[in-house]
Design a protein around this motif. Structure first.
Motif, mmCIF file in Angstrom:
data_model
loop_
_atom_site.group_PDB
_atom_site.id
_atom_site.type_symbol
_atom_site.label_atom_id
_atom_site.label_comp_id
_atom_site.label_asym_id
_atom_site.label_seq_id
_atom_site.Cartn_x
_atom_site.Cartn_y
_atom_site.Cartn_z
ATOM 1 N N ILE A 28 1.314 -1.342 0.064
ATOM 2 C CA ILE A 28 -0.229 0.282 0.115
ATOM 3 C C ILE A 28 0.476 1.378 0.034
ATOM 4 N N ASP A 29 0.479 2.170 -0.951
ATOM 5 C CA ASP A 29 1.040 3.756 -0.651
ATOM 6 C C ASP A 29 0.433 4.724 -0.374
ATOM 7 N N GLY A 30 0.902 5.953 0.322
ATOM 8 C CA GLY A 30 -0.295 7.173 0.875
ATOM 9 C C GLY A 30 -0.891 7.110 -0.520
ATOM 10 N N VAL A 74 8.332 1.685 5.042
ATOM 11 C CA VAL A 74 9.394 3.174 4.971
ATOM 12 C C VAL A 74 7.903 4.279 4.073
ATOM 13 N N SER A 75 8.290 5.485 4.882
ATOM 14 C CA SER A 75 7.965 6.747 4.277
ATOM 15 C C SER A 75 6.296 6.228 4.361
ATOM 16 N N ASP A 76 5.349 6.631 3.142
ATOM 17 C CA ASP A 76 3.953 6.620 3.306
ATOM 18 C C ASP A 76 3.830 5.099 2.309
ATOM 19 N N GLU A 77 4.113 4.111 2.326
ATOM 20 C CA GLU A 77 4.880 2.717 2.128
ATOM 21 C C GLU A 77 4.309 1.514 2.897
ATOM 22 N N TYR A 78 4.071 0.230 2.731
ATOM 23 C CA TYR A 78 3.811 -0.733 3.588
ATOM 24 C C TYR A 78 3.830 -2.094 2.615
HETATM 25 MG MG MG Z 1 5.747 6.084 -1.292
#
Ligand code: MG
Ligand code: DGT
Ligand code: MG
Ligand code: MG
Ligand code: MG
Length: 257
Positions: A28-30, A74-78
């Motif tokens: 998933i990514d924001g 990491v950052s906006d992802e999982y």
């Molecule tokens: Mg990202």
């Protein structure tokens, strides 16, 4: 139940089963988190609270879905790894992807206040998601190595960039200084600005790993006052290297399925 004349519409639904005996990764990514992090004044380059909110959501997700054996963020992802033999929703891609991403998004909203008691949630956090099949543990490991290298490269660049800005450079000047630089030169720049890259918090440098582990817990004290311990499986988080063999050797259960 009798079939109605409308039943035929079912036949338009496509089969989207993920290949059997393959590892499944859902990443998933924001959506528009560049903007989302500006609106909510996340610290640059890394906002520890924001990362811990993501981690807390991932932890809760592993508590809920037992077939997810490992996650890396990491950052906006999982990225969430399902065991090879998982029969979660008969391995139907659209079901798996939509359940995970909606569960995660709802958690993010529910947990926002705990992470940011003084910040109002001003826009709607939204995530995209995809499912990918990997046929071997080697490729699964390469996948997570790819994400961790990405974490390192981005973090090193962003740390340099924002330190240059804090030292008085414009965005343009900082970009020009960093253009074409390799790791040693970036470390040199950071060193001159008083930062030892290796001493930055591991959560920024390595990202976050979430998985179940056996931990010893004190369940009660006996009459003599001695602790009675029991092994319990708990979801935990570490920030360490997952590119080398050591992590996977220490946690053989994760890829054992
Ligand atoms: Mg990202
Ligand atoms: P997308 O995924 O195509 O909808 O677009 P974005 O904007 O989400 O871009 P992406 O996912 O490539 O990059 C993540 C963005 O999130 C990046 O612009 C920086 C921001 N971000 C993530 N974590 C942090 C943080 O801890 N602090 C700050 N200030 N920004 C962050
Ligand atoms: Mg994206
Ligand atoms: Mg994004
Ligand atoms: Mg239903």
């Amino acid at each position: 139940m009798a079939n109605s004349k409308y039943e035929y519409v079912k036949s338009f639904e496509v089969e989207d089963k993920l290949m059997p005996f393959n590892w499944i990764v859902v990443r998933i990514d924001g959506r528009h988190f560049h903007q989302f992090s500006d609106v909510h004044e996340f610290e640059k380059p890394n906002d520890k609270q924001a990362l811990e909110l993501m981690n807390s959501c991932a932890e809760a997700l592993l508590e809920e879905f037992k077939d997810v054996v490992f996650a890396y963020g990491v950052s906006d992802e999982y990225s969430f790894l399902f065991k090879k033999t998982s029969e979660f929703y008969q391995r139907r891609a659209s079901k798996i992807v939509s359940i995970l991403v909606s569960f995660f998004s709802s958690l993010y909203v529910m947990k926002w206040k705990t992470s940011f008691p003084l910040k109002e949630l001003k826009t709607i956090p939204c995530f995209d998601a995809r499912a990918i099949c990997y046929p071997s543990t080697k490729i699964v490991r390469d996948y997570f190595s790819w994400r961790q290298v990405d974490c390192h490269v981005n973090n090193q660049y962003n740390t340099c960039f924002w330190m240059l800005i804090k030292s008085g450079k414009t965005k343009r000047e900082a970009q020009d200084i960093l253009k074409g630089t390799q790791t040693p030169e970036k470390n040199e720049i950071l060193f001159r600005l008083g930062i030892n890259y290796n001493e930055l918090p591991a959560i920024f440098r390595k990202g976050s790993c979430v998985f179940r582990d056996q931990v010893e817990e004190i369940v009660k004290y006996n009459q003599d006052g001695d602790p009675v311990k029991r092994l319990r499986t708990k979801v935990g988080i570490v920030h360490c290297d997952i590119i080398g063999d050591a992590f996977w050797r220490e946690h053989p259960k994760i890829l054992s399925d």
